[in-house]
Design a protein around this motif. Sequence first.
Motif, mmCIF file in Angstrom:
data_model
loop_
_atom_site.group_PDB
_atom_site.id
_atom_site.type_symbol
_atom_site.label_atom_id
_atom_site.label_comp_id
_atom_site.label_asym_id
_atom_site.label_seq_id
_atom_site.Cartn_x
_atom_site.Cartn_y
_atom_site.Cartn_z
ATOM 1 N N LEU A 43 0.820 -1.207 0.000
ATOM 2 C CA LEU A 43 0.000 0.000 0.000
ATOM 3 C C LEU A 43 0.861 1.267 0.000
ATOM 4 O O LEU A 43 0.610 2.205 -0.761
ATOM 5 N N ILE A 44 1.901 1.276 0.814
ATOM 6 C CA ILE A 44 2.775 2.452 0.878
ATOM 7 C C ILE A 44 3.534 2.629 -0.431
ATOM 8 O O ILE A 44 3.659 3.746 -0.944
ATOM 9 N N GLU A 45 4.020 1.528 -1.002
ATOM 10 C CA GLU A 45 4.723 1.632 -2.278
ATOM 11 C C GLU A 45 3.770 2.106 -3.382
ATOM 12 O O GLU A 45 4.143 2.934 -4.224
ATOM 13 N N MET A 46 2.541 1.590 -3.371
ATOM 14 C CA MET A 46 1.532 2.040 -4.338
ATOM 15 C C MET A 46 1.318 3.538 -4.203
ATOM 16 O O MET A 46 1.253 4.275 -5.190
ATOM 17 N N TRP A 47 1.219 3.992 -2.967
ATOM 18 C CA TRP A 47 0.969 5.404 -2.679
ATOM 19 C C TRP A 47 2.087 6.276 -3.235
ATOM 20 O O TRP A 47 1.844 7.291 -3.883
ATOM 21 N N ALA A 48 3.344 5.856 -2.999
ATOM 22 C CA ALA A 48 4.486 6.608 -3.519
ATOM 23 C C ALA A 48 4.510 6.562 -5.052
ATOM 24 O O ALA A 48 4.836 7.559 -5.709
ATOM 25 N N ASP A 49 4.124 5.424 -5.614
ATOM 26 C CA ASP A 49 4.065 5.269 -7.066
ATOM 27 C C ASP A 49 3.029 6.211 -7.657
ATOM 28 O O ASP A 49 3.284 6.879 -8.671
ATOM 29 N N TRP A 50 1.863 6.277 -7.033
ATOM 30 C CA TRP A 50 0.826 7.192 -7.513
ATOM 31 C C TRP A 50 1.314 8.636 -7.483
ATOM 32 O O TRP A 50 1.082 9.402 -8.402
ATOM 33 N N LYS A 51 1.991 9.009 -6.414
ATOM 34 C CA LYS A 51 2.488 10.381 -6.297
ATOM 35 C C LYS A 51 3.523 10.665 -7.380
ATOM 36 O O LYS A 51 3.455 11.679 -8.082
ATOM 37 N N ALA A 52 4.486 9.759 -7.543
ATOM 38 C CA ALA A 52 5.529 9.964 -8.545
ATOM 39 C C ALA A 52 4.925 10.024 -9.950
ATOM 40 O O ALA A 52 5.316 10.860 -10.771
ATOM 41 N N ALA A 53 3.951 9.168 -10.225
ATOM 42 C CA ALA A 53 3.300 9.160 -11.537
ATOM 43 C C ALA A 53 2.560 10.477 -11.780
ATOM 44 O O ALA A 53 2.543 10.985 -12.904
ATOM 45 N N SER A 54 1.977 11.032 -10.725
ATOM 46 C CA SER A 54 1.231 12.295 -10.885
ATOM 47 C C SER A 54 2.158 13.449 -11.250
ATOM 48 O O SER A 54 1.718 14.435 -11.826
ATOM 49 N N GLU A 55 3.421 13.317 -10.955
ATOM 50 C CA GLU A 55 4.385 14.380 -11.224
ATOM 51 C C GLU A 55 4.931 14.347 -12.649
ATOM 52 O O GLU A 55 5.637 15.253 -13.060
ATOM 53 N N ARG A 56 4.577 13.318 -13.417
ATOM 54 C CA ARG A 56 5.069 13.211 -14.795
ATOM 55 C C ARG A 56 4.298 14.086 -15.772
ATOM 56 O O ARG A 56 4.803 14.437 -16.815
ATOM 57 N N GLY A 57 3.058 14.402 -15.458
ATOM 58 C CA GLY A 57 2.220 15.150 -16.393
ATOM 59 C C GLY A 57 2.167 16.626 -16.074
ATOM 60 O O GLY A 57 2.910 17.135 -15.235
ATOM 61 N N ALA A 58 1.257 17.300 -16.743
ATOM 62 C CA ALA A 58 1.095 18.739 -16.546
ATOM 63 C C ALA A 58 0.508 19.049 -15.179
ATOM 64 O O ALA A 58 0.787 20.095 -14.593
ATOM 65 N N GLU A 59 -0.333 18.160 -14.680
ATOM 66 C CA GLU A 59 -0.930 18.355 -13.358
ATOM 67 C C GLU A 59 -0.092 17.610 -12.333
ATOM 68 O O GLU A 59 0.273 16.466 -12.551
ATOM 69 N N SER A 60 0.195 18.230 -11.217
ATOM 70 C CA SER A 60 0.962 17.520 -10.197
ATOM 71 C C SER A 60 0.050 16.946 -9.116
ATOM 72 O O SER A 60 0.504 16.184 -8.275
ATOM 73 N N ALA A 61 -1.236 17.288 -9.160
ATOM 74 C CA ALA A 61 -2.175 16.761 -8.167
ATOM 75 C C ALA A 61 -2.487 15.300 -8.483
ATOM 76 O O ALA A 61 -2.696 14.933 -9.635
ATOM 77 N N MET A 62 -2.485 14.480 -7.453
ATOM 78 C CA MET A 62 -2.869 13.083 -7.612
ATOM 79 C C MET A 62 -4.374 13.013 -7.859
ATOM 80 O O MET A 62 -5.138 13.639 -7.125
#
Length: 154
Positions: free
Chosen positions: A104-123
């Motif tokens: 769950l924690i790794e998923m959470w960090a993955d979601w955050k990092a993935a959200s930073e790849r696009g134009a929007e940084s919000a998860m």
Amino acid sequence: MSDSAPVTLKHIARVGELLDMMATELSRRGVVHDASKFDPIEKGPLDEMQRLVDKEGPAPYGTEEYRRRTALLGPMLEHHYAHNSHHPEHYGSRGIAGMDLFDLIEMWADWKAASERGAESAMNLSYSIEKHGIPPMLADVLRNTADRLGWAVK
């Protein structure tokens, strides 16, 4: 006269040891996170997807275009999910309920990092909650964690 200090100090030390064990596991996961993406089964399709992103730009998470592009990965994603327990899909029909805290924690960090790849940084947490059928109490925990860390969510 009884002194509780030695028992309290022993308890504090033990909790520290247990937290260190957990931190070690999280650090280990950080080192090997998504290593399967270098397997030819995954790398080829990911290279193709990167060419598409380079040509057309990123697709915001949860959009129709994101879903269309994800569908293009097909068997690559099946392999990825099978080899990475931080994805709810790894657990089949159990999804999130099959995960442990480390997943769950790794998923959470993955979601955050993935959200930073696009134009929007919000998860796009609302989309993920719906997509994975995350129960309300866990959704609240995830939102509370984002708030604590100062992460923008929608």
